[in-house]
Design an enzyme around this catalytic site. Sequence first.
Site, PDB file in Angstrom:
ATOM      1  CB  CYS A   1      80.173  13.935  28.021  1.00 31.87           C
ATOM      2  SG  CYS A   1      81.771  13.467  28.700  1.00 31.87           S
ATOM      3  CB  CYS A   2      76.812  14.450  32.131  1.00 32.93           C
ATOM      4  SG  CYS A   2      77.874  15.802  32.645  1.00 32.93           S
TER       5      CYS A   2
ATOM      6  CB  CYS B   1      85.040  16.081  34.801  1.00 28.09           C
ATOM      7  SG  CYS B   1      83.983  14.672  35.123  1.00 28.09           S
TER       8      CYS B   1
ATOM      9  CB  CYS C   1      76.449  16.207  35.921  1.00 26.19           C
ATOM     10  SG  CYS C   1      76.016  15.428  37.473  1.00 26.19           S
TER      11      CYS C   1
HETATM   12  S1  SF4 Z   1      81.402  16.822  33.830  1.00 28.20           S
HETATM   13 FE1  SF4 Z   1      82.596  14.987  33.272  1.00 28.20          FE
HETATM   14  S2  SF4 Z   1      81.091  13.600  32.503  1.00 28.20           S
HETATM   15 FE2  SF4 Z   1      80.149  15.627  32.421  1.00 28.20          FE
HETATM   16  S3  SF4 Z   1      80.629  16.528  30.416  1.00 28.20           S
HETATM   17 FE3  SF4 Z   1      82.266  17.113  31.765  1.00 28.20          FE
HETATM   18  S4  SF4 Z   1      83.830  15.547  31.480  1.00 28.20           S
HETATM   19 FE4  SF4 Z   1      81.925  14.682  30.731  1.00 28.20          FE
END
Ligand code: SF4
Length: 243
Positions: A119-120, A207, A233
């Site tokens: 996701c990151c 996030c 991240c």
């Molecule tokens: S920090 Fe943001 S981009 Fe990273 S896993 Fe969490 S929701 Fe996803």
Amino acid sequence: MPESLKNPTEVRKISKGFEKASVEEILRWCWNRFGDRAAIGTSFQGAGLVINHISRSLGCNFPLFTLDTGLLFPETLELKAQLETRYGISIESLIPEQTVQEQERELGPELWNKKPNLCCTLRKVIPLQKKLSNLDVWITGIRREQTAERSQAGILELYHFDGIMDRFILKLNPLANWTRDQVQQFLKKHDIPVNLLISKGYRSIGCQPCTRPVGAHDSERAGRWTGFDKAECGIHTFLGANI
Ligand code: SF4
């Protein structure tokens, strides 16, 4: 980028000299050599705001950018708008290729709960890579006391950005030596707006799904990615080790 600054020995020498320099001297050095080929990346957490304030007071008008994953807190977006008004600037939002809904359709719901690294990568690292490919210097708010990984950060670091194109990028961490208290005192003294979530116990704000408030004695980034063995991240690690 000047050839001399692609030389690791030269960069290490400059970085060592910066340990005794003021933040003003460091930022002036960067502006005089790179102008808007250098940019400040910020998530509006304190250090980036200090760097922006000092830069503008010196007339070093570095562009600013932020990673807008589509999952930021409303308070973070509100702060971005406040800063744009206060400094009369536009802060570029780096957006992922897919919206959160598109990502959900392709990879399933709440990817951050299953594969936060992926996701990151999709929502932060890839948009940042694209941005950095057009810069010579990435100015960050990294501070050494934040995490064990960051404790070795140099004030100026050289990275091999693209082995195929033989491209380099410099990372400038002008506040590497600063403590959290120094940052907070500076913000207060200069009446710089801060994220309202700080007063609700959030010490490191990313996030929404991956950020929670923490106790006063917890480490700064303890509230990030709870339940996962993850403290970064990826935006500060994807370049690998500095050379
Ligand atoms: S920090 Fe943001 S981009 Fe990273 S896993 Fe969490 S929701 Fe996803």
